[in-house]
Design a protein around this motif. Structure first.
Motif, mmCIF file in Angstrom:
data_model
loop_
_atom_site.group_PDB
_atom_site.id
_atom_site.type_symbol
_atom_site.label_atom_id
_atom_site.label_comp_id
_atom_site.label_asym_id
_atom_site.label_seq_id
_atom_site.Cartn_x
_atom_site.Cartn_y
_atom_site.Cartn_z
ATOM 1 N N ARG A 195 40.754 -34.782 -27.178
ATOM 2 C CA ARG A 195 41.410 -33.930 -26.187
ATOM 3 C C ARG A 195 40.847 -32.514 -26.314
ATOM 4 O O ARG A 195 41.003 -31.864 -27.347
ATOM 5 N N VAL A 245 40.938 -28.700 -25.259
ATOM 6 C CA VAL A 245 41.888 -27.743 -24.678
ATOM 7 C C VAL A 245 41.187 -26.504 -24.141
ATOM 8 O O VAL A 245 41.716 -25.808 -23.273
ATOM 9 N N SER A 270 42.431 -30.461 -29.543
ATOM 10 C CA SER A 270 43.783 -30.665 -30.072
ATOM 11 C C SER A 270 43.933 -32.070 -30.653
ATOM 12 O O SER A 270 44.835 -32.324 -31.447
#
Length: 341
Positions: free
Chosen positions: A274, A276, A321
């Motif tokens: 992920r 960010v 993340s």
């Protein structure tokens, strides 16, 4: 035709005049308190690439009310800023010291704007800040070639890297000593010739996790190159949970033709990746990334030849993340290639 020196002097004079013209319109406190700098624009003249360019601005509180310097910013990662006293009563003076690592700067006239933010108690109550604009400029001349001009190291343990220095002048310098700002980094001369030096930079396994400044200073017997400072940024990674390829992105640009490349990031765990945020420290380098989580994802890095005129470097930071919070450092380099005929 006016000379380059005349053009530089004219630019510096015009910049200073504009700052003086607009300074009366700055927001002052009720008693007229504000920060001033008698020489807000400084022209350092001809500067050898690789030499540390330094200057100290003198700042004064004109008025009676307390002024507090909140922060000082510059868009260039090559600049180090240090402020003396940050709280100034009426009539008090402080110093802002600026150091510019010129090694990564392109040849020709360069300008480094600096913005200082400050407040009085009444400003703080009104939730507003005021600014003081400063600038340093110099004409960069390159006689010594250093590759890489900036070293970015992402590691999970001890590692070694080589820096090559080539002095193109008829009379070359001799290296007297080498040092690093980090106690976990050592630098030694690996090979030495009349005009070519190879420096071995070693990162120790004891380096803690996180981001570290390992900049290397090379001290010579040449008065014009007394200290050559090479930026070294080290990211000590925890145990590997993602891999990315390529670990360095190199562009060979052609005039008028934008270029982009993908950097693939893959999770080594059951957790997806992920992203960010992903940003570059150079305005010519643009970064795009997907919003959704994936086991394998990618960032697209682009460089437009319209925004750069010489070879250069940048650093892209990719913040994750998942599978855990960490930052990936991706070095970027570009050079111009002649189109095939």
């Amino acid at each position: 035709m006016p000379s380059a020196a005349m053009n530089d002097a004219l630019l510096c004079t015009c910049s200073s005049i504009l700052l003086l013209i607009y300074s009366p319109f700055l927001c002052h406190t009720q008693d007229g308190s504000h920060l001033i700098c008698t020489q807000p624009v400084v022209d350092k003249g001809r500067c050898k690439a690789g030499v540390v360019l330094s200057h100290t601005f003198e700042l004064k509180n004109v008025g009676q009310e307390l002024l507090v310097i909140r922060r000082v910013e510059s868009a260039c990662g090559c600049i180090k800023l240090a402020v003396g006293a940050q709280e100034l009563r009426g009539g008090e003076i402080t110093a802002l010291t600026v150091e510019i690592a010129t090694l990564t700067q392109p040849d020709g006239l360069q300008r480094w704007p600096i913005r200082l933010y400050y407040q009085s108690p009444s400003d703080e109550k009104a939730a507003r800040e005021r600014t003081l604009e400063l600038a340093i400029q110099a004409r960069i001349v390159r006689e010594v070639d250093i590759q890489p001009s900036r070293l970015v190291i992402s590691t999970r343990g001890a590692t070694k890297h080589t820096i090559t220095i080539t002095d193109h002048r008829p009379r070359t310098f001799t290296i007297r000593r080498i040092s690093s700002v980090s106690p976990f980094v050592t630098a030694t001369i690996l090979k030495h010739a009349d005009s070519r030096h190879e420096i071995m930079v070693q990162v120790q396994d004891q380096l803690p996790e996180g981001e570290h400044d390992g900049s290397v200073s090379i001290w010579t017997d040449d008065a014009e190159y007394r200290e050559i400072r090479i930026p070294v940024l080290i990211l000590r990674q925890p145990n590997k949970q993602v891999v990315w390829t390529p670990d360095e992105v190199i562009f060979y640009l052609q005039s008028g033709q934008p270029s982009s490349q993908l950097v693939q990031i893959r999770s080594l765990t059951a957790e997806p990746v992920r992203i960010v945020n992903a940003v570059s420290d150079h305005p010519a380098v643009q970064v795009k990334f997907p919003q959704e989580s994936r086991r394998m994802t990618a960032v697209r890095i682009s460089v437009s030849p319209a925004t750069v005129s010489t070879s250069g470097t940048a650093l892209v930071r990719v913040e994750l993340s998942k599978p855990r919070a960490e930052t990936l450092l991706i070095p970027i380099r570009w050079a111009f290639s002649n189109p095939k005929r």
